[in-house]
Write a protein that holds these residues in place. Sequence first.
Motif, PDB file in Angstrom:
ATOM      1  N   GLU A   1      -3.696  43.661  48.385  1.00 39.58           N
ATOM      2  CA  GLU A   1      -3.753  42.256  47.676  1.00 39.58           C
ATOM      3  C   GLU A   1      -3.524  42.379  46.061  1.00 39.58           C
ATOM      4  O   GLU A   1      -2.377  41.921  45.477  1.00 39.58           O
ATOM      5  CB  GLU A   1      -4.853  41.360  48.302  1.00 39.58           C
ATOM      6  CG  GLU A   1      -4.408  39.829  47.654  1.00 39.58           C
ATOM      7  CD  GLU A   1      -5.495  38.890  48.109  1.00 39.58           C
ATOM      8  OE1 GLU A   1      -6.102  39.142  49.274  1.00 39.58           O
ATOM      9  OE2 GLU A   1      -5.676  38.012  47.276  1.00 39.58           O
ATOM     10  N   ASP A   2      -4.356  43.158  45.651  1.00 38.99           N
ATOM     11  CA  ASP A   2      -4.224  43.199  44.025  1.00 38.99           C
ATOM     12  C   ASP A   2      -3.128  43.873  43.426  1.00 38.99           C
ATOM     13  O   ASP A   2      -2.806  43.677  42.572  1.00 38.99           O
ATOM     14  CB  ASP A   2      -5.497  43.954  43.594  1.00 38.99           C
ATOM     15  CG  ASP A   2      -6.880  43.095  43.734  1.00 38.99           C
ATOM     16  OD1 ASP A   2      -6.841  41.954  44.114  1.00 38.99           O
ATOM     17  OD2 ASP A   2      -8.128  43.997  43.668  1.00 38.99           O
TER      18      ASP A   2
ATOM     19  N   SER B   1       0.098  44.640  45.563  1.00 41.18           N
ATOM     20  CA  SER B   1       1.170  44.774  46.036  1.00 41.18           C
ATOM     21  C   SER B   1       2.349  44.296  45.058  1.00 41.18           C
ATOM     22  O   SER B   1       3.350  44.633  45.134  1.00 41.18           O
ATOM     23  CB  SER B   1       1.348  43.788  47.291  1.00 41.18           C
ATOM     24  OG  SER B   1       0.679  42.495  47.211  1.00 41.18           O
ATOM     25  N   GLY B   2       1.828  43.175  44.188  1.00 40.72           N
ATOM     26  CA  GLY B   2       2.777  42.689  43.091  1.00 40.72           C
ATOM     27  C   GLY B   2       3.054  43.949  42.089  1.00 40.72           C
ATOM     28  O   GLY B   2       4.495  44.087  41.702  1.00 40.72           O
ATOM     29  N   TYR B   3       2.207  44.837  41.951  1.00 44.85           N
ATOM     30  CA  TYR B   3       2.682  45.814  41.391  1.00 44.85           C
ATOM     31  C   TYR B   3       3.693  47.001  41.752  1.00 44.85           C
ATOM     32  O   TYR B   3       4.614  47.695  41.124  1.00 44.85           O
ATOM     33  CB  TYR B   3       1.502  46.689  40.679  1.00 44.85           C
ATOM     34  CG  TYR B   3       0.441  46.120  40.055  1.00 44.85           C
ATOM     35  CD1 TYR B   3       0.638  44.992  39.160  1.00 44.85           C
ATOM     36  CD2 TYR B   3      -0.997  46.239  40.131  1.00 44.85           C
ATOM     37  CE1 TYR B   3      -0.184  44.409  38.414  1.00 44.85           C
ATOM     38  CE2 TYR B   3      -1.868  45.525  39.284  1.00 44.85           C
ATOM     39  CZ  TYR B   3      -1.585  44.676  38.531  1.00 44.85           C
ATOM     40  OH  TYR B   3      -2.430  43.714  37.830  1.00 44.85           O
ATOM     41  N   TYR B   4       3.335  47.159  43.063  1.00 50.23           N
ATOM     42  CA  TYR B   4       4.200  47.999  43.990  1.00 50.23           C
ATOM     43  C   TYR B   4       5.794  47.318  43.696  1.00 50.23           C
ATOM     44  O   TYR B   4       6.680  48.132  43.383  1.00 50.23           O
ATOM     45  CB  TYR B   4       3.767  48.404  45.277  1.00 50.23           C
ATOM     46  CG  TYR B   4       2.560  48.935  45.363  1.00 50.23           C
ATOM     47  CD1 TYR B   4       2.479  50.164  44.879  1.00 50.23           C
ATOM     48  CD2 TYR B   4       1.647  48.469  46.120  1.00 50.23           C
ATOM     49  CE1 TYR B   4       1.411  51.039  45.045  1.00 50.23           C
ATOM     50  CE2 TYR B   4       0.493  49.227  46.317  1.00 50.23           C
ATOM     51  CZ  TYR B   4       0.345  50.434  45.966  1.00 50.23           C
ATOM     52  OH  TYR B   4      -0.895  51.170  46.061  1.00 50.23           O
ATOM     53  N   GLU B   5       5.935  46.059  43.858  1.00 48.37           N
ATOM     54  CA  GLU B   5       7.088  45.316  44.074  1.00 48.37           C
ATOM     55  C   GLU B   5       7.734  45.451  42.698  1.00 48.37           C
ATOM     56  O   GLU B   5       9.215  45.731  42.442  1.00 48.37           O
ATOM     57  CB  GLU B   5       7.154  43.874  44.403  1.00 48.37           C
ATOM     58  CG  GLU B   5       6.202  43.704  45.775  1.00 48.37           C
ATOM     59  CD  GLU B   5       7.227  43.693  46.937  1.00 48.37           C
ATOM     60  OE1 GLU B   5       8.472  43.622  46.806  1.00 48.37           O
ATOM     61  OE2 GLU B   5       6.831  43.784  48.040  1.00 48.37           O
ATOM     62  N   GLU B   6       6.922  45.346  41.694  1.00 50.89           N
ATOM     63  CA  GLU B   6       7.586  45.352  40.100  1.00 50.89           C
ATOM     64  C   GLU B   6       8.196  46.710  39.791  1.00 50.89           C
ATOM     65  O   GLU B   6       9.190  46.870  39.169  1.00 50.89           O
ATOM     66  CB  GLU B   6       6.278  44.928  39.223  1.00 50.89           C
ATOM     67  CG  GLU B   6       7.064  44.868  37.863  1.00 50.89           C
ATOM     68  CD  GLU B   6       5.743  44.765  36.697  1.00 50.89           C
ATOM     69  OE1 GLU B   6       4.669  44.108  37.327  1.00 50.89           O
ATOM     70  OE2 GLU B   6       5.805  45.730  35.775  1.00 50.89           O
TER      71      GLU B   6
ATOM     72  N   SER C   1       0.901  47.707  56.343  1.00 56.14           N
ATOM     73  CA  SER C   1       0.093  46.519  56.354  1.00 56.14           C
ATOM     74  C   SER C   1      -1.461  47.313  56.369  1.00 56.14           C
ATOM     75  O   SER C   1      -1.436  48.291  56.473  1.00 56.14           O
ATOM     76  CB  SER C   1       0.105  45.808  57.595  1.00 56.14           C
ATOM     77  OG  SER C   1      -0.134  46.918  58.552  1.00 56.14           O
ATOM     78  N   PRO C   2      -2.213  46.177  55.933  1.00 54.38           N
ATOM     79  CA  PRO C   2      -3.719  46.823  55.767  1.00 54.38           C
ATOM     80  C   PRO C   2      -4.281  47.561  57.174  1.00 54.38           C
ATOM     81  O   PRO C   2      -4.924  48.395  57.015  1.00 54.38           O
ATOM     82  CB  PRO C   2      -4.521  45.343  55.567  1.00 54.38           C
ATOM     83  CG  PRO C   2      -3.579  44.550  55.052  1.00 54.38           C
ATOM     84  CD  PRO C   2      -2.360  44.811  55.502  1.00 54.38           C
TER      85      PRO C   2
ATOM     86  N   GLY D   1       3.436  53.652  46.753  1.00 55.96           N
ATOM     87  CA  GLY D   1       2.799  52.659  47.959  1.00 55.96           C
ATOM     88  C   GLY D   1       1.226  52.956  48.044  1.00 55.96           C
ATOM     89  O   GLY D   1       0.608  53.974  47.527  1.00 55.96           O
ATOM     90  N   PHE D   2       0.648  52.178  48.907  1.00 56.46           N
ATOM     91  CA  PHE D   2      -0.687  52.374  49.168  1.00 56.46           C
ATOM     92  C   PHE D   2      -1.061  53.634  49.918  1.00 56.46           C
ATOM     93  O   PHE D   2      -0.231  54.449  50.628  1.00 56.46           O
ATOM     94  CB  PHE D   2      -1.259  51.254  50.019  1.00 56.46           C
ATOM     95  CG  PHE D   2      -2.677  50.875  49.919  1.00 56.46           C
ATOM     96  CD1 PHE D   2      -3.009  50.389  48.681  1.00 56.46           C
ATOM     97  CD2 PHE D   2      -3.567  51.166  50.983  1.00 56.46           C
ATOM     98  CE1 PHE D   2      -4.525  49.938  48.548  1.00 56.46           C
ATOM     99  CE2 PHE D   2      -4.825  50.848  50.679  1.00 56.46           C
ATOM    100  CZ  PHE D   2      -5.374  50.406  49.492  1.00 56.46           C
TER     101      PHE D   2
END
Length: 179
Positions: free
Chosen positions: A135-136, A138-143, A104-105, A8-9
């Motif tokens: 934004e860049d 989030s898809g990677y975390y989900e994947e 969230s940001p 996660g971030f």
Amino acid sequence: MENLVLIGFMGCGKSTVGVRLAQALQQTFLDTDSYIEDRQNTDITRLFAEKGEDFFRDLETACLKELLGEKQERVIATGGGIVIRPENRVLLKQLGTVIFLKVSPQTVYERLMHDRTRPLLQGENPLAKIEKLLEDRSGYYEEAAQFVIEADNKSVQELTEEIKEMIEKRGWRHESIGD
Ligand code: S3P
């Protein structure tokens, strides 16, 4: 391998939750940032400044490969950018159960606006930097993740309990060291 891997971030709570979770599950805890800092005998800020981000990303990949080669199972907290490299997303999955702590940001901003240890968030307009990076990525975390936990407005205790219940419900194989 049945490690529990938290992704996660920056500022989502991976390390603090990871420590608590490891205690609750009687597992050992490892943080990839600390692991890299120990091995390199420096800190992340210096590493970024002296060797650059790519060098650090190479170390993250090397760290994941090393952990994969080990028998010991752990709770592992990772650096927020570890998911950027496709190779790392594969390695993370191979390491075990991957849990994404989603924030969230605004939450990140509130937690880290005075932080000086995250090189990628220094300088002008940190909120815009956070929004862009999130934004860049989030898809990677989900994947990379099997499970997504909403982590806004939850205490460390609540998050630890939630993760513990979730993995127990799904029959996560829990063997503490020495079993
Ligand atoms: C980074 C996150 C940091 C650390 C480095 C880069 C990132 O870890 O690895 O500053 O690219 O998001 P935390 O997520 O533990 O802050």
